[in-house]
Design a protein around this motif. Sequence first.
Motif, short mmCIF file in Angstrom:
data_model
loop_
_atom_site.label_atom_id
_atom_site.label_comp_id
_atom_site.label_asym_id
_atom_site.label_seq_id
_atom_site.Cartn_x
_atom_site.Cartn_y
_atom_site.Cartn_z
N ILE A 1 0.83 -1.20 0.00
CA ILE A 1 0.00 0.00 0.00
C ILE A 1 0.87 1.26 0.00
N THR A 2 2.03 1.19 0.68
CA THR A 2 2.93 2.34 0.67
C THR A 2 3.48 2.57 -0.73
N ARG A 3 3.87 1.49 -1.41
CA ARG A 3 4.37 1.62 -2.77
C ARG A 3 3.28 2.16 -3.70
N ALA A 4 2.03 1.67 -3.51
CA ALA A 4 0.92 2.15 -4.33
C ALA A 4 0.71 3.65 -4.14
N ILE A 5 0.82 4.11 -2.90
CA ILE A 5 0.66 5.55 -2.62
C ILE A 5 1.77 6.35 -3.29
N ARG A 6 3.00 5.87 -3.16
CA ARG A 6 4.12 6.59 -3.76
C ARG A 6 3.99 6.66 -5.29
N TYR A 7 3.67 5.54 -5.90
CA TYR A 7 3.53 5.51 -7.36
C TYR A 7 2.33 6.35 -7.82
N ALA A 8 1.24 6.29 -7.06
CA ALA A 8 0.04 7.06 -7.44
C ALA A 8 0.34 8.55 -7.44
N ARG A 9 1.05 9.01 -6.43
CA ARG A 9 1.38 10.44 -6.37
C ARG A 9 2.29 10.85 -7.52
N GLU A 10 3.27 10.00 -7.87
CA GLU A 10 4.18 10.34 -8.96
C GLU A 10 3.46 10.31 -10.31
N ARG A 11 2.63 9.31 -10.54
CA ARG A 11 1.89 9.24 -11.80
C ARG A 11 0.96 10.43 -11.95
N HIS A 12 0.31 10.80 -10.83
CA HIS A 12 -0.63 11.92 -10.88
C HIS A 12 0.11 13.22 -11.13
N ARG A 13 1.29 13.38 -10.51
CA ARG A 13 2.10 14.58 -10.73
C ARG A 13 2.49 14.70 -12.21
N MET A 14 2.93 13.58 -12.79
CA MET A 14 3.32 13.59 -14.20
C MET A 14 2.12 13.88 -15.11
N MET A 15 0.96 13.32 -14.76
CA MET A 15 -0.24 13.55 -15.54
C MET A 15 -0.62 15.03 -15.53
N LEU A 16 -0.53 15.66 -14.35
CA LEU A 16 -0.86 17.09 -14.25
C LEU A 16 0.13 17.93 -15.04
N GLU A 17 1.40 17.54 -15.03
CA GLU A 17 2.41 18.28 -15.78
C GLU A 17 2.10 18.22 -17.28
N VAL A 18 1.77 17.03 -17.76
CA VAL A 18 1.43 16.88 -19.18
C VAL A 18 0.19 17.69 -19.52
N ARG A 19 -0.81 17.63 -18.64
CA ARG A 19 -2.04 18.39 -18.88
C ARG A 19 -1.76 19.88 -18.91
N ASP A 20 -0.95 20.35 -17.94
CA ASP A 20 -0.65 21.78 -17.88
C ASP A 20 0.12 22.22 -19.12
#
Length: 300
Positions: free
Chosen positions: A116-135
Amino acid sequence: MEENALRILLVEDNPGDVRLIRELLAAEDTSFVISAADRLALGLQQFADQTFDLVLLDLFLPDSMGLDALRQFRATAPSVPVIVLTGLNDERLAIQAVRDGAQDYLVKGQIDGRQITRAIRYARERHRMMLEVRDQSLTDELTGLYNRRGFVALAQEMVKRAAGTGPGSGLVVTFIDLDGMKHINDRFGHKAGDRALIRTGEVLRSAFRISDVIARLGGDEFVSITAGVEKSDIDALRLRLANALAAHNRQAAGEPELLLSLGFAYYDPATGSPRSIDELIAEADAAMYLDKNNRKKARA
């Protein structure tokens, strides 16, 4: 709360599962601060009142069943990643949850603290990258303002929200053209021309409100939309722009003087027929050209 602790909102109605998630995360090295809510409505309320880095969301709650809870969280806070927690090992539901914006799908009883800790870390990084691409797809690389695509998307939403909200719900679209761009490029060079565009963006940011949407449409053309105003506010807006431009030119030693042509289009959703954002841009653009021609005549 530790300064670097991750703030997690856990929306889960089963006290045993809440306790288990807390224990799993407490066993890991990463520092977590967990707030729990046992209803969707309570979770959304906490989200409105506090700041969170991530949401762990049960899909089956007393006041919400299935993916509706996820969709409501995504609509409320698209900038925060959501991980779905469920007791159902349902691949079709998992795929649909990801399509609806979840960063991951975890089955209760099949995860340990490390997972669950790994899932949280990966989720935050994927979401950050997604927002960067969107922006990046919505902003102008040179000025940092929105581009045409970003402006139209946000302006359409502002027009929609303003519809039927009564007096004071009017909108002003302002079209701005940087005069003499070719002269600046020819005499001072294209780097000076780029700086002139960047400087124009700075002038506009200083004149408009934080809530206004400002964009560079392309070339030397800019546009903004201002909501919650009356038609009589256009004069004050014109004056703010003139003052911001004059202040900038006084302080920009060694740079070519900036000159702007302005055009305005006003729309009152409470009394007028529906207008598209393209129609408002076109009207403001036409008014800008009239302003430009009038000033040319005055200088002649």
